[in-house]
Design an enzyme around this catalytic site. Sequence first.
Site, short mmCIF file in Angstrom:
data_model
loop_
_atom_site.label_atom_id
_atom_site.label_comp_id
_atom_site.label_asym_id
_atom_site.label_seq_id
_atom_site.Cartn_x
_atom_site.Cartn_y
_atom_site.Cartn_z
N ARG A 654 0.84 -1.20 0.00
CA ARG A 654 0.00 0.00 0.00
C ARG A 654 0.87 1.25 0.00
O ARG A 654 1.86 1.33 0.74
CB ARG A 654 -0.89 -0.03 1.24
CG ARG A 654 -1.97 1.02 1.29
CD ARG A 654 -2.73 0.89 2.59
NE ARG A 654 -3.92 1.72 2.66
CZ ARG A 654 -4.66 1.87 3.76
NH1 ARG A 654 -4.33 1.23 4.86
NH2 ARG A 654 -5.73 2.64 3.75
N LEU A 656 1.28 4.95 1.05
CA LEU A 656 0.68 5.82 2.07
C LEU A 656 0.48 7.25 1.58
O LEU A 656 -0.48 7.92 1.96
CB LEU A 656 1.54 5.81 3.33
CG LEU A 656 1.82 4.42 3.94
CD1 LEU A 656 2.56 4.56 5.25
CD2 LEU A 656 0.54 3.63 4.12
N ASN A 657 1.42 7.73 0.76
CA ASN A 657 1.32 9.08 0.22
C ASN A 657 1.93 9.08 -1.17
O ASN A 657 3.16 9.04 -1.32
CB ASN A 657 2.06 10.08 1.12
CG ASN A 657 1.89 11.52 0.66
OD1 ASN A 657 1.91 11.82 -0.52
ND2 ASN A 657 1.77 12.44 1.61
N PRO A 658 1.12 9.10 -2.22
CA PRO A 658 1.66 9.01 -3.59
C PRO A 658 2.66 10.11 -3.92
O PRO A 658 3.59 9.88 -4.69
CB PRO A 658 0.40 9.12 -4.46
CG PRO A 658 -0.72 8.68 -3.59
CD PRO A 658 -0.35 9.13 -2.21
N THR A 660 4.88 11.83 -1.86
CA THR A 660 6.20 11.57 -1.28
C THR A 660 6.77 10.26 -1.82
O THR A 660 8.00 10.12 -1.93
CB THR A 660 6.14 11.55 0.25
OG1 THR A 660 5.18 10.59 0.68
CG2 THR A 660 5.76 12.91 0.80
N GLY A 727 8.46 -0.62 2.88
CA GLY A 727 9.34 0.54 2.72
C GLY A 727 9.69 0.75 1.26
O GLY A 727 9.76 -0.20 0.48
N GLU A 730 14.57 2.47 -0.83
CA GLU A 730 15.75 1.91 -1.49
C GLU A 730 15.47 1.16 -2.78
O GLU A 730 16.35 1.04 -3.64
CB GLU A 730 16.50 1.00 -0.50
CG GLU A 730 17.15 1.82 0.60
CD GLU A 730 17.63 0.99 1.77
OE1 GLU A 730 18.83 0.68 1.81
OE2 GLU A 730 16.82 0.65 2.64
#
Length: 763
Positions: A654, A656-658, A660, A727, A730
């Site tokens: 998912r 969370l904030n497209p 960023t 995450g 990277e």
Amino acid sequence: MSIISKLTQAVVQVMPDRDQDKLKDAHRYIGKPLDRIDGRDKVTGAPKYSAEYPLENLAHAALVFSTIASGTIDSIDTTAAEKSIGVIAVITHKNALKMKEPPLSDPTGGSTDSAGSTVNVLNTDEISWNGQPVAVVVADTLDRAEHAASLVKVTYKPRAGVLSFNQAKAHATAPKNVLGEDTEVKQGDAERALAGAAVTLDHTYVTPRYNHNAIEPHATTAVWNGNKLTVYEATQFVHGSAGTLAKIFSLKTADVRVIAPYLGGGFGGKTFWGNAQICVLAAKMVDRPVRLALSREGVFRIVGGRTPSEQRVALGADTSGKLTSLIHTGVTAISPHNNFPEQFSFPARHLYAAENVLIGQTVAVLNMAANTYMRAPGESIGTFALESAIDELALKLGMDPIALRARNEPVKDPTKGTEFSSRHLTEAYQLGAEKFGWRRRNPQVGSMSEGDWLIGQGCATAYYPAYRLPTAARVRISADGTALVQTSAQEMGMGTATAQTQHAAERFGLAIEKVRFEYGDTTLPAANIAGGSSQTISIALAVQEAFDKAQKELLALAKKSDGSPLAQSNLDDVEARNGGLYRKDARGLGESYAGILARAEKNYVEAEVLTGPPLETMKYAMHSYGAQFCEVRVHKQSGEVRVSRFVGAFDCGRILNPKTARSQFMGGIIMGIGMALTEETFFDEQTGSIMNPSLAEYHIPVNADVPKIETYFLDIPDPHTPLGAHGIGEIGITGVAAAIANAVFHATGKRIRELPITLDKLL
């Protein structure tokens, strides 16, 4: 009478279903492209970084670096430096206070030890690498400290060091483990299967040294107050720095406070290095605050980077493209005073189904600054080798490289046999290929051109594990209808504060402006290292569990109050929305947090938790994936390479904030362009010195090197991770160098197996 006792009784709310749905939607923030909550502050210069805190009586420090790679100090003449204007002290191994050896970083995140090297700088006359600090000058201004440092004269008794990677690899040995994983993985007989395969390849891929060049160089400001220490430090792990300093200076951890809310980039390089130890030592010895801000050259001298590597990838397949043998072995370098075998072999362990597998790593010991984490350490260089080889195999088979990858898509993790928690790599390739226009590509090598430019297109798989580390967080819900979330984590520029505020606001059922997120200080609950792309979901789980604990207390308070609409409710019956707790059923009964706390005459409820170990990773194979697509233009006469277009499609759970998230993906891709085309640390194998320790000579990508980059994501939640997220910091760099190399081959017919891809390799 308290202020809270004067508040009016809560208003009982009964709402139709449609109104309840509207209120739920009103406080849904996860998945929305919200602006950074600290964005305005950053662009107006409000945040303070480690070298910017104003302190009275502040002194400045400058380092003297060794000019040999191995040996001992014969003599140090500090006379001229001590007489220089403004100098307060010159500290060497002869007069430095005794310190304990720095405890090495734990790459598994299992402790607060965070030193990049065990060399006890300024407590030894032994020289372990060219650039090791041998003296520090403290003066009333930075200019005076740097001038005096230039006056320190050092002579050495050099001895032969190990400086040649090619020579050292002949004596390479297997490390005990690689980030807690087995050093070698064997399934079947890969060498025998390779010899008998219908189609084979067996090549060596080479990557150079790379060095960290975050926009903010490393800086430390140290202040002693008796036996209590406050440090403003550019670190990705404030509790790690505090714990490490406590051990070095024989202090109680509780007596060391480290403050680092903001970093100007970290990427793995901002753990604990000798500059921090020296700054704290200097402040102790001169009995006043001291600031040690490294120059750009100083970062190259002290702070480790990415290791050089030599990797063998051998693939065998049947005529349909099914892998019968997968071999990925190789060697990297470490120093005598660290233990970080960079995990290039990880992608090969998890990406492709093969009947026979041989994967392994060895390490060669060199006299150099300790190598360290650098954005997707291991996976970035490992995907270059593996994904270049997959492209080569596709050519031999006459297959589309995407089809070859799909042909070898595993059902379970290839080397562990565990179920995937979430894997949608095939869908990522479908999305990326559509956005890039892959079907319009002429697969014939050298078939595409425009004027003096050859055009090539290539693709590669992006891969990075999904990590979670134990982390603590505290939540406080106050009677004024606001909430506070606290954890010691850092904001390195990736939008941590924004994502965590979004999560907390939605989970608490509050307007986002009612939530405040505090971070970057060891006085707050202990977050783990901001590394391994683990910080977001690690904090999210801690906040979730802390809120669950606080919600239980709020409901208990409500049930104690006469006339509460929640009196007969259990925890499973209620949810947080509209600034309070409300029943989930059609009646929609409930009351605000302010009302509950007013009834109980409390100013707030507070809960703190420390999450447990990531046991989910023992049950499931948890990884992120992506499909990287690149178009390059190669000049026919000069060999100049330009990346003209780049598309990345990612499967990272998912989002969370497209907004960023796109920034993170793009940043990784840009760093991958540098890795492929421009970046290389030049290491003098005669002296052990880095020869290009500046941005004038170490070439990171500039605007002219960066094309239009499009990033897309599937946004499919992983049911086994906090918030369904992975995450993303990277994964963006992985696969990029291979996609570029594959595109260069498609354009020119020249297969470059040694990075960076420079003009001389194409002419």
